[in-house]
Design a protein around this motif. Sequence first.
Motif, PDB file in Angstrom:
ATOM      1  N   LYS A 139      -7.187   7.962  -2.097  1.00 46.87           N
ATOM      2  CA  LYS A 139      -7.000   7.157  -3.158  1.00 46.87           C
ATOM      3  C   LYS A 139      -8.958   7.965  -4.004  1.00 46.87           C
ATOM      4  O   LYS A 139      -9.072   8.821  -4.883  1.00 46.87           O
ATOM      5  CB  LYS A 139      -7.996   5.968  -2.923  1.00 46.87           C
TER       6      LYS A 139
ATOM      7  N   PHE B 164       3.253   8.795  -4.725  1.00 49.58           N
ATOM      8  CA  PHE B 164       2.957   8.323  -6.170  1.00 49.58           C
ATOM      9  C   PHE B 164       4.039   7.572  -6.269  1.00 49.58           C
ATOM     10  O   PHE B 164       3.729   5.553  -7.164  1.00 49.58           O
ATOM     11  CB  PHE B 164       3.290   9.432  -7.013  1.00 49.58           C
TER      12      PHE B 164
ATOM     13  N   THR C 241      -4.956  -2.848  -5.191  1.00 53.97           N
ATOM     14  CA  THR C 241      -4.008  -2.226  -4.063  1.00 53.97           C
ATOM     15  C   THR C 241      -4.358  -1.969  -3.079  1.00 53.97           C
ATOM     16  O   THR C 241      -4.314  -2.703  -2.162  1.00 53.97           O
ATOM     17  CB  THR C 241      -2.899  -0.869  -4.457  1.00 53.97           C
TER      18      THR C 241
ATOM     19  N   GLY D 223       0.821  -1.112   0.120  1.00 48.97           N
ATOM     20  CA  GLY D 223       0.346  -0.093  -0.233  1.00 48.97           C
ATOM     21  C   GLY D 223       1.141   1.015  -0.162  1.00 48.97           C
ATOM     22  O   GLY D 223       1.956   1.617  -0.307  1.00 48.97           O
ATOM     23  N   TYR D 224       0.372   2.532   0.025  1.00 54.03           N
ATOM     24  CA  TYR D 224       0.752   3.500   0.083  1.00 54.03           C
ATOM     25  C   TYR D 224       1.983   3.790   1.297  1.00 54.03           C
ATOM     26  O   TYR D 224       1.905   3.242   2.209  1.00 54.03           O
ATOM     27  CB  TYR D 224      -0.062   4.483  -0.213  1.00 54.03           C
ATOM     28  N   ASP D 225       2.982   4.328   1.050  1.00 58.32           N
ATOM     29  CA  ASP D 225       3.741   4.897   2.212  1.00 58.32           C
ATOM     30  C   ASP D 225       3.374   5.999   3.131  1.00 58.32           C
ATOM     31  O   ASP D 225       3.897   6.812   2.695  1.00 58.32           O
ATOM     32  CB  ASP D 225       5.656   4.750   1.525  1.00 58.32           C
TER      33      ASP D 225
ATOM     34  N   THR E 287      -2.275   3.852  -8.934  1.00 61.71           N
ATOM     35  CA  THR E 287      -3.974   3.969  -8.681  1.00 61.71           C
ATOM     36  C   THR E 287      -4.555   5.654  -8.645  1.00 61.71           C
ATOM     37  O   THR E 287      -5.587   5.572  -8.110  1.00 61.71           O
ATOM     38  CB  THR E 287      -4.468   3.459  -6.911  1.00 61.71           C
ATOM     39  N   LEU E 288      -3.690   6.558  -8.259  1.00 63.43           N
ATOM     40  CA  LEU E 288      -3.177   7.359  -7.745  1.00 63.43           C
ATOM     41  C   LEU E 288      -3.170   8.705  -8.905  1.00 63.43           C
ATOM     42  O   LEU E 288      -3.491   9.274  -9.056  1.00 63.43           O
ATOM     43  CB  LEU E 288      -2.314   8.408  -6.345  1.00 63.43           C
TER      44      LEU E 288
ATOM     45  N   SER F  36       2.198   3.273  -5.307  1.00 68.84           N
ATOM     46  CA  SER F  36       1.125   3.129  -5.479  1.00 68.84           C
ATOM     47  C   SER F  36       0.946   3.179  -6.429  1.00 68.84           C
ATOM     48  O   SER F  36      -0.635   2.409  -6.665  1.00 68.84           O
ATOM     49  CB  SER F  36       0.166   4.916  -5.930  1.00 68.84           C
TER      50      SER F  36
END
Lengths: 438, 438
Positions: B419, B181, B433, A174-176, B187-188, B184
């Motif tokens: 998101k 980003f 994700t 997932g996102y950091d 997805t973003l 990610s």
Amino acid sequence: MEMVVTGQEEVKPFNVDWLKSVRGCSQLVLKPQTTAEVSQVLRYCHEKNLAVNPQGGNTGLVGGSVPVFDEIILSTALMNQIISFDKVSGILVCQAGCVLERLNEYLEEQGFIMPLDLGAKGSCHIGGNVATNAGGLRLLRYGSLRGTVLGLEVVLADGSALNCLTSLRKDNTGYDLKQLFIGSEGTLGVITAVSILCPQKPKAVNVAFLGCRSFAKVLETFTTCRAMLGEILSAYEFMDEKCMEVVERHLKLSSPVADSPFYVLIETSGSNSTHDEEKLNNFLEQAMASGLVTDGTMLWSLRERITEALTHEGYVYKYDISLPVAKLYDLVTDMRARLGHSAKNVVGYGHLGDGNLHLNVTADSYSHSLLDAIEPFVYEWTARCSGSISAEHGLGFKKKQFIQYSKPHEAVVLMQQFKAMLDPKGILNPYKTLPSAP
Amino acid sequence: MEMVVTGQEEVKPFNVDWLKSVRGCSQLVLKPQTTAEVSQVLRYCHEKNLAVNPQGGNTGLVGGSVPVFDEIILSTALMNQIISFDKVSGILVCQAGCVLERLNEYLEEQGFIMPLDLGAKGSCHIGGNVATNAGGLRLLRYGSLRGTVLGLEVVLADGSALNCLTSLRKDNTGYDLKQLFIGSEGTLGVITAVSILCPQKPKAVNVAFLGCRSFAKVLETFTTCRAMLGEILSAYEFMDEKCMEVVERHLKLSSPVADSPFYVLIETSGSNSTHDEEKLNNFLEQAMASGLVTDGTMLWSLRERITEALTHEGYVYKYDISLPVAKLYDLVTDMRARLGHSAKNVVGYGHLGDGNLHLNVTADSYSHSLLDAIEPFVYEWTARCSGSISAEHGLGFKKKQFIQYSKPHEAVVLMQQFKAMLDPKGILNPYKTLPSAP
């Protein structure tokens, strides 16, 4: 241990920044010891719409660490426990209020060091270092906190705790999220614990101090040095003769080499002293400079105490600029020509290896007209070279209105959206980092 | 150059992932050449509520790079221009579709290298590498992309471009948006250009290949190696005998050392070949192992082509796990015991220096019951050790439902908020994700 501080005199040191350049009028300092206590404080403040100023060692240089008005000061001073250290991986986990120098001493006993070092190490807190994405003297070798910080625990504005305190070198799930808090200067959450990757203590450290005839020579020496010292180069710092004068005058330190327009401090850190000395000697021969390899502590003092020496000059206008290295010193020259006798001193020094210039202008006391001569000139100059108006100090209270010189409008809007999402009531370190909405 | 691809056969290679494990049914591939064209495409898709699957070299291992249904594929294949390279700072700026190996070749001519290297280098795109926060073989030495990526240009879901493409080593002006980003997985936003710090090409590279009698010996050798090779250690990879068997059987490569339960590949990269060889020889004497310093290319082939060799076994269940190094191989042993004869092979290899295990289970063909025997066991085992269920491959389509084994609920909720903020219509790489909302 005093967990609540009140009373004008008692609170005063928390209201004034290290440079004595900004002052708030908070009447309350809270010093929680645990993450749960930080949660409690923020949950209460969130409910009651009370603004909070998170504070570490209060060594920041942009007015980000003290209140602007009467914000409640949330100090990490009592959150100073080491949670764990793993000797195989070199991963340290500790509370946010640990003092950088204490951590480094603890690690040195076990054959490791902290990946960052800076002049304020004796009082700055690791949580504050992370919150401001501190750079410092070891960045050239060990990289920035964006790479070395492996995990964070953060308490959000509403008091909820976000546990991203992993001790893994790699984690792509997932996102950091932790990255958003690194360098957010306490405006998105309060960092309560840090997991950080620490390098092995180098077996050999050598320091050389050189005089250079021109800034072009400083650059040329850097290129030679990087090629010949390669992986053991751990710092390449420069300072101009004006810095040396200030240090000599105010701190009674003396230059170890003959007077020169520029000085360079080179540090190597490696695992084999014979190899390292051979590399350094080869380099010094090639550089044909008056370099001497001697007492590194003394030489580092010269460099590290420039900031302190400058404060003795009176008022200091401080700029922390990233620029393409080739243009780095032009800004000092241009500024010196522009200000003429209206400034006491215009000095330049910094982490040349990182493209980071510390430009300082001193005067007997603060003057609005001198400020107007410096700003926005310095920011416009930097923006024309696609530089950064804050390489490592952050924006805090003093620089927040200048963000547009280094960031496009869309980026600032997005940052404001993140702020609104994570701190909808705007209670966390208000008036800092982001410009006031128009 | 074909900028629009339609027709079932023509689109097929874009619909199927490299492992041939997932397949979408997109009917349209768009290959823009410029950021403005990417903006146009996304603006249109955003207006019309059309889902988009950004795709780089399509070498991902978790099904993140191909459509799930009929998403429009936005390929970066034609965005392959180098924008600039600065030899003083080592900063490369290029479009997202540049192939990693091409970039490395370009840099080598100028005395530099890319800070990352991986088996798929011949076809993966740098934009995809950044979008998935690729780790690979040089992470131990040069750190992760979180430190080496200095700037990004990204097109957001609504088609607006976010230009954070700075070429500065240090920049503390506001939140570091680009980090969101990185990793990610499209997805973003769609990464269109990358600014990255590249290290100097090492003057000397040495490779040693050792056999070890046990995993404990692998760990012991690592500790010795790190102490004696210090700053020149650039890779410490391990593989078990089952990996070697698979590589020998399917690729006709042969082990350069006597049969052992474990093998270790050690690479050094340094600036002085005499010093480096001396360090390595001292280490090998100390390790008293059957190490040989020979053709590094061949040795790296053994390591790099394990993934490829495994695909010849039939179906491969792939797991990319971060664990404390001491426990790293226990997972392989436990899994082998658990699966017994129901699996063809259970092999372990990976970047030991980073605490990263690649656990692979092979079978003649896919079987639901074998999957049930592996999962969630492997994730539960990892979570008990506070490991990561995806060290470097990401979550993509295949692992997204397992994020909770490595991230707390609050973190996942926050990711979902990001998101929703950045892609309110959910058009960017849907079903990837993040877990589906409950």
